[in-house]
Design a protein around this motif. Structure first.
Motif, short mmCIF file in Angstrom:
data_model
loop_
_atom_site.label_atom_id
_atom_site.label_comp_id
_atom_site.label_asym_id
_atom_site.label_seq_id
_atom_site.Cartn_x
_atom_site.Cartn_y
_atom_site.Cartn_z
N ALA A 51 74.85 71.81 -113.84
CA ALA A 51 75.69 71.81 -112.63
C ALA A 51 75.02 71.05 -111.50
CB ALA A 51 75.98 73.25 -112.21
N ILE A 52 73.71 71.29 -111.30
CA ILE A 52 72.98 70.59 -110.25
C ILE A 52 72.98 69.08 -110.51
CG2 ILE A 52 70.70 70.27 -109.20
CD1 ILE A 52 70.19 73.25 -109.81
N LEU A 53 72.73 68.69 -111.76
CA LEU A 53 72.70 67.27 -112.12
C LEU A 53 74.08 66.64 -111.99
CD1 LEU A 53 70.37 67.65 -115.21
CD2 LEU A 53 69.82 66.36 -113.13
N THR A 54 75.13 67.41 -112.26
CA THR A 54 76.49 66.90 -112.10
C THR A 54 76.77 66.51 -110.65
OG1 THR A 54 77.34 68.22 -113.95
CG2 THR A 54 78.94 67.47 -112.32
N VAL A 55 76.39 67.39 -109.72
CA VAL A 55 76.61 67.10 -108.30
C VAL A 55 75.80 65.89 -107.87
CG1 VAL A 55 76.33 68.00 -105.96
CG2 VAL A 55 77.17 69.50 -107.77
N ALA A 56 74.52 65.85 -108.25
CA ALA A 56 73.66 64.72 -107.86
C ALA A 56 74.19 63.41 -108.43
CB ALA A 56 72.24 64.97 -108.34
N GLY A 57 74.57 63.41 -109.71
CA GLY A 57 75.08 62.19 -110.32
C GLY A 57 76.41 61.75 -109.74
N SER A 58 77.30 62.70 -109.51
CA SER A 58 78.61 62.38 -108.94
C SER A 58 78.49 61.78 -107.55
CB SER A 58 79.47 63.63 -108.91
OG SER A 58 80.73 63.37 -108.32
N MET A 59 77.61 62.34 -106.72
CA MET A 59 77.42 61.82 -105.37
C MET A 59 76.82 60.42 -105.39
SD MET A 59 76.07 65.18 -103.28
CE MET A 59 75.76 64.18 -101.83
N ALA A 60 75.83 60.20 -106.26
CA ALA A 60 75.19 58.88 -106.33
C ALA A 60 76.18 57.80 -106.77
CB ALA A 60 74.00 58.93 -107.28
N ILE A 61 77.00 58.12 -107.77
CA ILE A 61 77.94 57.13 -108.28
C ILE A 61 79.08 56.90 -107.29
CG2 ILE A 61 79.67 56.76 -110.08
CD1 ILE A 61 77.70 57.97 -112.06
N ALA A 62 79.56 57.96 -106.64
CA ALA A 62 80.61 57.78 -105.63
C ALA A 62 80.10 56.91 -104.49
CB ALA A 62 81.06 59.14 -105.12
N TRP A 63 78.87 57.14 -104.04
CA TRP A 63 78.27 56.34 -102.97
C TRP A 63 78.20 54.87 -103.39
CZ3 TRP A 63 74.22 53.12 -101.84
CH2 TRP A 63 73.85 52.99 -100.50
N ALA A 64 77.82 54.62 -104.63
CA ALA A 64 77.68 53.25 -105.11
C ALA A 64 79.03 52.55 -105.23
CB ALA A 64 76.97 53.25 -106.47
N TYR A 65 80.03 53.25 -105.79
CA TYR A 65 81.33 52.62 -106.00
C TYR A 65 82.08 52.38 -104.70
CZ TYR A 65 81.53 52.48 -111.08
OH TYR A 65 81.33 52.15 -112.39
N ALA A 66 81.69 53.04 -103.63
CA ALA A 66 82.29 52.77 -102.32
C ALA A 66 81.79 51.46 -101.74
CB ALA A 66 81.99 53.91 -101.36
N ARG A 67 80.72 50.91 -102.30
CA ARG A 67 80.07 49.76 -101.70
C ARG A 67 79.95 48.54 -102.61
NH1 ARG A 67 78.95 54.39 -99.69
NH2 ARG A 67 78.38 54.62 -97.50
N ALA A 68 80.47 48.63 -103.83
CA ALA A 68 80.44 47.49 -104.74
C ALA A 68 81.60 47.59 -105.71
CB ALA A 68 79.11 47.43 -105.49
N GLU A 69 82.07 46.45 -106.21
CA GLU A 69 83.19 46.43 -107.13
C GLU A 69 82.81 47.09 -108.45
OE1 GLU A 69 84.56 42.47 -107.64
OE2 GLU A 69 85.62 42.41 -105.73
N ALA A 70 83.84 47.57 -109.14
CA ALA A 70 83.62 48.24 -110.42
C ALA A 70 82.92 47.32 -111.42
CB ALA A 70 84.97 48.72 -110.99
N GLN A 71 83.31 46.03 -111.46
CA GLN A 71 82.73 45.14 -112.46
C GLN A 71 81.26 44.86 -112.20
OE1 GLN A 71 84.20 41.01 -112.29
NE2 GLN A 71 85.24 41.58 -110.40
N VAL A 72 80.78 45.06 -110.97
CA VAL A 72 79.36 44.90 -110.68
C VAL A 72 78.57 46.10 -111.19
CG1 VAL A 72 77.66 44.73 -108.81
CG2 VAL A 72 79.79 43.42 -108.68
N LEU A 73 79.16 47.30 -111.06
CA LEU A 73 78.43 48.52 -111.37
C LEU A 73 78.64 49.02 -112.79
CD1 LEU A 73 79.07 50.47 -108.06
CD2 LEU A 73 77.04 49.16 -108.70
N VAL A 74 79.78 48.68 -113.41
CA VAL A 74 80.08 49.20 -114.74
C VAL A 74 78.98 48.91 -115.76
CG1 VAL A 74 81.55 48.71 -116.74
CG2 VAL A 74 82.57 49.48 -114.61
N PRO A 75 78.39 47.70 -115.80
CA PRO A 75 77.32 47.49 -116.79
C PRO A 75 76.14 48.44 -116.65
CG PRO A 75 78.12 45.38 -115.98
CD PRO A 75 78.75 46.45 -115.12
N MET A 76 75.95 49.04 -115.48
CA MET A 76 74.87 50.00 -115.33
C MET A 76 75.07 51.22 -116.23
SD MET A 76 72.55 48.85 -113.49
CE MET A 76 71.62 50.36 -113.47
#
Length: 328
Positions: free
Chosen positions: A245-270
């Motif tokens: 549960a803790i890792l879910t929150v941390a991962g979800s927040m990190a990915i949401a923060w990233a996708y707000a600032r870069a296009e999906a095609q830039v981040l998807v390969p990660m």
């Protein structure tokens, strides 16, 4: 990209005022931060998968998935409320509900597959999702697909196929394997669509709000089946679920923060780095071996991420946003 239905609004709390995006920082540095955030987010979620495999084997897939979502919501919601939460507008709430419903079924099918297949191979096969997401982004978000993005994803898929062929070549194909593969196919389709919802969602809501509704809605959807499927977990399983549960929150927040600032095609390969994490965690927690096809596949996957990252860093400076931070 600025979607006309869901325009990007830069949040000064996430930007220049706290030094994340200073006014003198060039575009390459601005894109590097989302790239690193996505990398960390994938790592958190891969470790969560390892914890959920252990919990699902001990307490059952449904119980583990339900409690993970409810606990994650219980962790994220107080933080969201403490930060001056406001109930989302109807259009934003629809996105939260949409992603929560999709994620609930995506999680159940993926965690079921983890009980039938080794962790690393399961995550490798799920890499069909990022490839599909590139084309979903084109169809649903209007993003232009660059050659580098297509090449990076194709290379990552090639690495996945090397790994899968190595796995099937050394194991007897039985009913469990076919059930696991079928479950992963359903999960991958849902995961690909989930990328698109994340992109829209992260442009109109902050990371902690996204994490709260993602876990909360997913938990409520799964809760409907509790009278029929819930089994009280043991202490060890409950501990794994708590970590997840803790890792879910941390991962979800990190990915949401990233996708707000870069296009999906830039981040998807990660997403392909998830296999590197999974191979490590599979060996540490379950003693799952890392074979030569695995190593070759990982090499191709890492190369795919390397191709995507320089392309993102070479992008020219875009027009500044309304508060002058230059967020995309």
């Amino acid at each position: 990209m600025n979607n006309p239905l869901f325009p990007v609004r830069a949040n000064p709390r996430d930007a220049g005022r706290h030094g994340i995006y200073g006014p003198r920082m060039d575009q390459s540095q601005r894109l590097l931060w989302p790239f690193l955030a996505a990398f960390a987010g994938v790592g958190f979620l891969s470790l969560m998968d390892a914890q959920m495999k252990a919990a699902s084997l001990a307490a059952g897939v449904y119980t583990a998935s339900l409690l993970r979502s409810l606990l994650a919501a219980g962790i994220a919601a107080p933080i969201w409320l403490a930060r001056g939460a406001r109930w989302p507008k109807p259009a934003v709430l629809r996105l939260h509900v949409e992603r929560g419903v999709v994620s609930a079924f995506m999680a159940l099918t993926f965690f079921y597959a983890l009980t039938k297949l080794p962790l690393a191979e399961a995550i490798a096969i799920s890499f069909m999702a990022p490839l599909l997401a590139l084309y979903f982004a084109h169809l649903l978000l209007g993003e232009q697909i660059r050659r580098s993005a297509i090449g990076a994803s194709a290379l990552g898929l090639a690495g996945t196929l090397v790994i899968v062929s190595g796995r099937l070549g050394r194991a007897e194909v039985n009913e469990d394997i076919w059930l696991g593969l079928a479950s992963l196919l359903v999960s991958a389709m849902l995961y690909a669509y989930n990328f698109i919802v994340i992109r829209k969602q992260s442009q109109v809501a902050g990371p902690i709000e996204v994490a709260t509704f993602h876990a909360g809605v997913g938990g409520l959807v799964q809760l409907l089946a509790a009278p029929f499927l819930f089994v009280l977990p043991g202490p060890n399983a409950m501990l794994s679920i708590g970590y997840a549960a803790i890792l879910t929150v941390a991962g979800s927040m990190a990915i949401a923060w990233a996708y707000a600032r870069a296009e999906a095609q830039v981040l998807v390969p990660m997403e392909y780095t998830g296999f590197v994490w999974a191979a490590l965690f599979g060996w540490l927690f379950f003693r799952e071996p890392v074979t030569l096809p695995t190593i070759l596949g990982v090499a191709l996957i890492v190369a795919a991420c390397w191709i995507a990252a320089p392309r993102a860093r070479r992008r020219k400076r875009t027009a500044s946003s309304v508060d002058g931070t230059g967020l995309p």
